[in-house]
Scaffold this active site. Structure first.
Site, PDB file in Angstrom:
ATOM      1  N   LEU A   1       0.853  -1.199   0.000  1.00 28.95           N
ATOM      2  CA  LEU A   1       0.000   0.000   0.000  1.00 28.95           C
ATOM      3  C   LEU A   1       0.888   1.249   0.000  1.00 28.95           C
ATOM      4  CD1 LEU A   1      -3.127   0.243  -0.023  1.00 28.95           C
ATOM      5  CD2 LEU A   1      -2.998   0.783   2.405  1.00 28.95           C
TER       6      LEU A   1
ATOM      7  N   SER B   1       1.307  -5.290   3.817  1.00 24.62           N
ATOM      8  CA  SER B   1       2.507  -4.496   3.554  1.00 24.62           C
ATOM      9  C   SER B   1       3.476  -4.806   4.687  1.00 24.62           C
ATOM     10  CB  SER B   1       2.179  -3.001   3.488  1.00 24.62           C
ATOM     11  OG  SER B   1       1.706  -2.574   4.726  1.00 24.62           O
ATOM     12  N   ARG B   2       4.656  -4.193   4.620  1.00 30.31           N
ATOM     13  CA  ARG B   2       5.656  -4.498   5.660  1.00 30.31           C
ATOM     14  C   ARG B   2       5.082  -4.235   7.043  1.00 30.31           C
ATOM     15  NH1 ARG B   2      10.896  -1.594   3.329  1.00 30.31           N
ATOM     16  NH2 ARG B   2       9.227  -0.373   2.435  1.00 30.31           N
TER      17      ARG B   2
ATOM     18  N   GLY C   1       3.732  -4.781 -10.259  1.00 25.39           N
ATOM     19  CA  GLY C   1       4.930  -4.509  -9.448  1.00 25.39           C
ATOM     20  C   GLY C   1       6.182  -4.944 -10.208  1.00 25.39           C
ATOM     21  N   ARG C   2       6.646  -6.146  -9.915  1.00 23.62           N
ATOM     22  CA  ARG C   2       7.774  -6.738 -10.618  1.00 23.62           C
ATOM     23  C   ARG C   2       7.436  -8.221 -10.829  1.00 23.62           C
ATOM     24  NH1 ARG C   2       9.064  -2.389 -11.728  1.00 23.62           N
ATOM     25  NH2 ARG C   2      10.977  -1.254 -11.269  1.00 23.62           N
TER      26      ARG C   2
ATOM     27  N   GLU D   1      11.883 -10.362 -18.385  1.00 17.40           N
ATOM     28  CA  GLU D   1      11.463  -9.471 -19.475  1.00 17.40           C
ATOM     29  C   GLU D   1      12.612  -9.253 -20.455  1.00 17.40           C
ATOM     30  OE1 GLU D   1      10.077  -5.954 -17.500  1.00 17.40           O
ATOM     31  OE2 GLU D   1       8.480  -7.048 -16.477  1.00 17.40           O
TER      32      GLU D   1
ATOM     33  N   HIS E   1       5.149  -4.280 -19.708  1.00 21.92           N
ATOM     34  CA  HIS E   1       5.728  -3.415 -18.661  1.00 21.92           C
ATOM     35  C   HIS E   1       5.535  -1.935 -19.019  1.00 21.92           C
ATOM     36  CE1 HIS E   1       8.942  -3.227 -15.280  1.00 21.92           C
ATOM     37  NE2 HIS E   1       8.122  -2.186 -15.223  1.00 21.92           N
TER      38      HIS E   1
HETATM   39  O1  GLV Z   1       8.081  -0.358 -13.476  1.00 20.09           O
HETATM   40  C1  GLV Z   1       8.284   0.809 -13.540  1.00 20.09           C
HETATM   41  C2  GLV Z   1       8.914   1.566 -12.498  1.00 20.09           C
HETATM   42  O2  GLV Z   1       9.373   0.954 -11.511  1.00 20.09           O
HETATM   43  O3  GLV Z   1       8.988   2.781 -12.630  1.00 20.09           O
END
Ligand code: GLV
Length: 314
Positions: free
Chosen positions: A151, A173-174, A230-231, A260, A278
């Site tokens: 968040l 979240s953490r 996110g990733r 990617e 992405h």
């Molecule tokens: O993925 C995009 C960024 O982290 O800015």
């Protein structure tokens, strides 16, 4: 105008070259250095990191005077944050410039998966409507229980939008945040078990690598949907592919991937998946805002004012 050698030094670390007009604007205020091998490198106090250019402990070793890294992405997993923490180097990110577009895109992916917009588009284009008749119903977004994983800047904007859609929000979240009243789940499986949808938008760290695994997807259940802006490595991609293929979750909207630009080929065959290269945060507007943020952070640093978008390194 100040002579070039009177301007503050900024080392630019750039994988993708950045826009010429922006470079010109920076050069009117700062003396830009573009190589770690420069004789200036030992004296540089600010590194401008353009794109996901890796900043390893080895890079940092070349910069003994470094005090601040100004980043140009929301995620900072390409920077050795542990080493920055150890050396007291502050880091800024692009969160405030990218969060609205990133959130819009997450909602776009979510509605697409739920209502099958891209799949329906393929159906119409393939000429299947007259032959096969009505397209199967999609699901309503309003009323769904959405678990937001992370968040931060983007997650908070996603929550704001989903509240307007009539969704029920919870988050992981953490730490629990005193600023919001949404239910907090410290345990990701418990969050999944109490959600119809998981939206992943947290930072990628050692702790969050493969946070979303088969156990989490099983807890989310057969009707569950996952959105990732996110990733890629936040999800165990192999297990995600299996869960999607075997119907253990209902669908996914993915803007990011583990390797990617390679995307697992199995995903191409699945109608319940929406894929994107992405691009969640990327609009001309977000990039214009990023340029202001970068200049603002650099000026704040050199005038000893608070940075505009510091990353919490704790
Ligand atoms: O993925 C995009 C960024 O982290 O800015």
């Amino acid at each position: 105008m100040a002579a070039m050698d009177e301007l503050p030094l900024v080392l630019v670390h750039a994988l993708p070259p950045f826009e010429i007009s922006f470079k010109g604007r920076l050069q009117s205020r700062f003396q830009l250095i573009d190589s770690l091998d420069s004789t200036f490198a030992p004296h540089v106090s600010v590194l401008l990191c353009v794109g996901p250019s890796p900043v390893s402990s080895d890079t940092l070793r070349h910069l003994p005077s470094l005090q601040c890294i100004v980043g140009s992405s929301a995620g900072v997993d390409h920077i050795d944050l542990a080493e920055c923490r150890r050396r007291g180097i502050t880091v800024t990110n692009a969160g405030p410039s990218f969060c609205e577009d990133g959130a819009d895109f997450a909602i776009g992916l979510l509605i697409d998966v739920l209502r099958r917009i891209s799949a329906a588009d393929r159906y119409v284009r393939a000429g299947l409507w007259p032959m096969k008749g009505d397209y199967p119903l999609g699901s309503k977004l309003g009323g769904k229980r959405v678990g937001i994983v992370g968040l931060g800047n983007i997650g908070s904007e996603i929550a704001k939008r989903l509240v307007a859609f009539g969704c029920r929000i919870a988050y992981n979240s953490r730490n629990k945040k005193s600023s919001v009243s949404f239910p907090y789940y410290a345990n990701i499986c418990n969050l999944a078990a109490n959600s119809d949808i998981l939206i992943i938008c947290c930072a990628l760290t050692k702790e969050t690598h493969h946070l979303i695994n088969k156990d989490v997807m099983t807890a989310l259940g057969k009707e569950g949907v996952i959105i990732n802006v996110g990733r890629g490595a936040l999800i165990n991609e192999k297990e995600l592919v299996q869960c999607l293929e075997q119907g253990q979750i209902r669908g996914a909207g993915l803007d990011v991937f583990e390797n990617e630009p390679d995307v697992p080929k199995e995903l191409f065959e699945l109608e319940n998946v929406v894929l994107s290269p992405h691009k969640a945060i990327a609009t001309p507007e977000s990039f214009a805002s990023l340029q202001e943020l970068i200049v603002g952070n650099l000026e704040a640093f050199f005038s000893n004012k608070p940075l505009l978008s510091p990353v919490n390194l704790e």
